[in-house]
Write an enzyme that holds these catalytic residues in place. Structure first.
Site, PDB file in Angstrom:
ATOM      1  N   CYS A  65     -42.481  -8.204 -11.043  1.00 22.33           N
ATOM      2  CA  CYS A  65     -41.656  -7.051 -11.407  1.00 22.33           C
ATOM      3  C   CYS A  65     -40.174  -7.424 -11.422  1.00 22.33           C
ATOM      4  O   CYS A  65     -39.715  -8.054 -12.363  1.00 22.33           O
ATOM      5  CB  CYS A  65     -41.972  -5.878 -10.489  1.00 22.33           C
ATOM      6  N   HIS A  69     -47.478  -5.104 -10.854  1.00 16.61           N
ATOM      7  CA  HIS A  69     -47.725  -5.522  -9.465  1.00 16.61           C
ATOM      8  C   HIS A  69     -49.188  -5.935  -9.285  1.00 16.61           C
ATOM      9  O   HIS A  69     -50.005  -5.124  -8.834  1.00 16.61           O
ATOM     10  CB  HIS A  69     -47.385  -4.375  -8.511  1.00 16.61           C
ATOM     11  N   GLU A  71     -50.501  -7.675  -7.068  1.00 19.01           N
ATOM     12  CA  GLU A  71     -50.922  -7.695  -5.658  1.00 19.01           C
ATOM     13  C   GLU A  71     -51.656  -6.419  -5.260  1.00 19.01           C
ATOM     14  O   GLU A  71     -52.455  -6.421  -4.328  1.00 19.01           O
ATOM     15  CB  GLU A  71     -49.714  -7.942  -4.745  1.00 19.01           C
TER      16      GLU A  71
HETATM   17  N1  GLN Z   1     -35.679  -2.482  -9.992  1.00 14.43           N
HETATM   18  C1  GLN Z   1     -36.513  -2.840 -11.083  1.00 14.43           C
HETATM   19  C2  GLN Z   1     -36.819  -1.662 -11.980  1.00 14.43           C
HETATM   20  O1  GLN Z   1     -36.660  -0.518 -11.595  1.00 14.43           O
HETATM   21  C3  GLN Z   1     -37.800  -3.497 -10.601  1.00 14.43           C
HETATM   22  C4  GLN Z   1     -38.653  -2.604  -9.767  1.00 14.43           C
HETATM   23  C5  GLN Z   1     -39.727  -3.335  -9.002  1.00 14.43           C
HETATM   24  O2  GLN Z   1     -39.610  -4.529  -8.728  1.00 14.43           O
HETATM   25  N2  GLN Z   1     -40.775  -2.637  -8.619  1.00 14.43           N
HETATM   26  O3  GLN Z   1     -37.249  -1.824 -13.087  1.00 14.43           O
END
Ligand code: GLN
Length: 542
Positions: A380, A514, A516
């Protein structure tokens, strides 16, 4: 008939209610029952989405896009039943619904009160959509005596009397501290906790007592007598170094037998829990080990990365590889030479995150992994920062950045105002609230044939869970392609880059989602299996 198990905690928090609930659910599955788990959180936030991860730990995202408590992660990992937005509620959410109804006039002039309106809403949440389940395990967050938890205790007290006699039980988890000076395990905190519980009308059927050593028979008898619980139902939950041993340990202590007998169900049958024995066997026979450095900014509380640590563990376990995680605060790297911290890393992972603090440290770590050919996994925010790093150093776009940190000439990561979900357009407005307004939940991605990720997943279409506001700007994809960086996973409409990989690198993969969150001990996520194997390769080179 659907049976309800209410799990409460006392004495102190963090005794492992979530793990105990998940383990019991999995034992009941071993007896052939269909289970579901629910978590009732007494705090006033609508959900944990806006909470600081260093205080509350990870936010676990479900397929249907709910931001939930991290215990739901344990539930999924232990039972393989995917949680939904119906499985976690907070006082905040309950009050929000009630107040909306009150404003609409739905209460027809009645005075709206904790009893019956709040308690009715809680009972409705607990029993909603459970017809298909044999067991609903319902955990109440916090400990007995917390002011904001009272309506929840009252609701389960009422439910016990509304349901059939053998349709619900209460399990209370407490602590038996060992006092070194007297060399004794002390039962008094448990007695007080049960007293507190009974004072609000809840008599536990089973006591799970957390302890660091065997509980002598005399102490069990004492607890049984003072707490009005059968002696066989005072069950010890001894500390263990591996959470995946808990189902076996609790089974050996007779938890599933006592639960079934409390419901008047057949309790003599042996459950099929071979898979847990296999996990525990593998865990005891790890042959290789790798050092993986996680460069994040919430590293002071490892619960902030709970699913990530578990997924790495699962990724190693299947090949009997021990994964040693080194947590590194990205801010530390900002004014330092990264090789000081990363030289012995067999792989580097930059996880999800929000905000500017620590970003340049993450970018340095990514640059180190990329240029030194060390396996790198960006998740992410980690993927977004990998794109920023490569835009600056491979495309020579000096000002490349994410608009999450403000305006920039080269917005390689940018806010998306529109995207598609299940063929419907989802929109974001400029002044959206922070809570619940991200791209959340499961989305499909299409993988490029012949790419590394397609080989790892062995599929062309995948579904993974998202939680982010910003996206990699597809405007730059062609430029990246020319320098050997591919966007090998795209949203089905081909608009949003979901995966980035470097063609000429041992293992450099960034994913916008994600993974995970979907890894389970019996079904490790392929990306984590592959990443740990790449780390093993690397360990053989250094
Ligand atoms: N801050 C980033 C976004 O809002 C990534 C968010 C995250 O890693 N879950 O897109």
């Amino acid at each position: 008939m659907t049976h309800y198990i209410f799990i409460t905690g006392g004495v102190v928090s963090s005794l492992g209610k979530g793990l105990s609930s998940a383990s019991l659910a999995s034992l009941l599955q071993g007896h052939g029952y269909k289970v579901t788990l629910r978590k009732l959180d007494p705090y006033l936030n609508i959900d944990p989405g806006t909470m600081n991860p260093t205080q509350h730990g990870e936010v676990f995202v479900t397929d249907d896009g709910a931001e939930t408590d991290l215990d739901l992660g344990h539930y999924e990992r232990f039972t393989a039943v995917s949680a939904t937005k119906n499985d976690n509620i907070t006082s905040g959410k309950i009050y929000q619904n009630i107040i909306q109804k009150e404003r609409r006039g739905d209460y027809l002039g009645a005075t709206v009160q904790v009893i019956p309106h709040v308690t009715d809403a809680i009972k409705k949440f607990i029993t909603n959509n459970t017809e298909e389940c044999d067991f609903v395990l319902c955990e109440i967050g916090g400990t007995v005596g917390d002011i904001e938890a009272l309506p929840f205790f009252e609701a389960i007290r009422q439910l016990k009397y509304e349901l059939d006699p053998y349709q619900s039980i209460f399990i209370h988890l407490t602590l038996l501290p060992f006092i070194a000076a007297s060399g004794e395990l002390k039962t008094k905190p448990t007695q007080h906790s049960v007293k507190e519980l009974r004072s609000i009308g809840v008599q536990p059927d089973i006591l799970l007592v957390r302890c660091d050593r065997e509980v002598p028979l005399d102490e069990r008898k004492k607890i049984a007598l003072f707490c009005n619980v059968k002696e066989s139902r005072v069950i010890q939950a001894i500390d263990t170094s591996n959470i995946y041993n808990v189902p076996i340990l609790l089974h050996k202590e007779g938890l599933d037998r006592e639960v079934l007998s409390a419901f008047n169900l057949d309790s003599q049958k042996k459950p099929n829990i071979d898979k847990w024995y296999k996990i525990s066997e593998n865990a005891k026979s790890l042959e290789d080990s790798v050092n993986i450095v996680i460069v994040g900014k919430y590293v002071q509380l490892q619960d902030a990365y709970k699913s990530l640590a578990e997924a790495l563990y699962h990724g190693g376990l299947i090949n009997k590889i021990k994964v040693n995680i080194k947590w590194l605060d990205s801010e530390v790297l900002e004014n330092k030479d990264p090789s000081e911290y990363l030289l012995n890393a067999h792989a580097i992972l930059v996880p999800g995150g929000f905000g500017k603090r620590g970003v340049e440290g993450k970018i340095k770590a990514i640059n180190f992994a990329r240029t030194k050919n060390i396996p790198f996994f960006g998740i992410c925010f980690g993927m977004q920062m990998a794109v920023v790093e490569m835009a600056r150093n491979l495309l020579y776009l000096e000002n490349a950045n994410s608009t999450e940190f403000g305006k920039t000439d080269e917005p390689v990561v940018d806010l998306m105002y529109e995207w598609t979900k299940d063929s419907k357009i989802e929109k974001r407005v400029q002044d959206n609230d922070l809570g619940g307004t991200m791209r959340l939940g499961a989305y499909n991605a299409c993988l490029a044939i012949g790419s590394k990720v397609e080989k790892i997943y062995k599929k062309e279409v995948i579904s993974e869970r998202h939680r982010h506001r910003f996206e990699v700007n597809s405007k730059y994809c062609d430029q990246f392609k020319k320098v050997g960086v591919s966007f090998s996973g795209m949203s089905p409409d081909n608009k949003l880059p979901e995966i980035v990989e470097i063609n000429d690198h041992p293992w450099f993969i960034g994913v916008q989602y994600h993974p995970e969150l979907k890894s389970r001990p019996f079904d490790p996520h392929p990306l984590f299996v592959s990443f740990v194997l790449a780390a093993l390769e690397q360990s053989r080179l250094v």
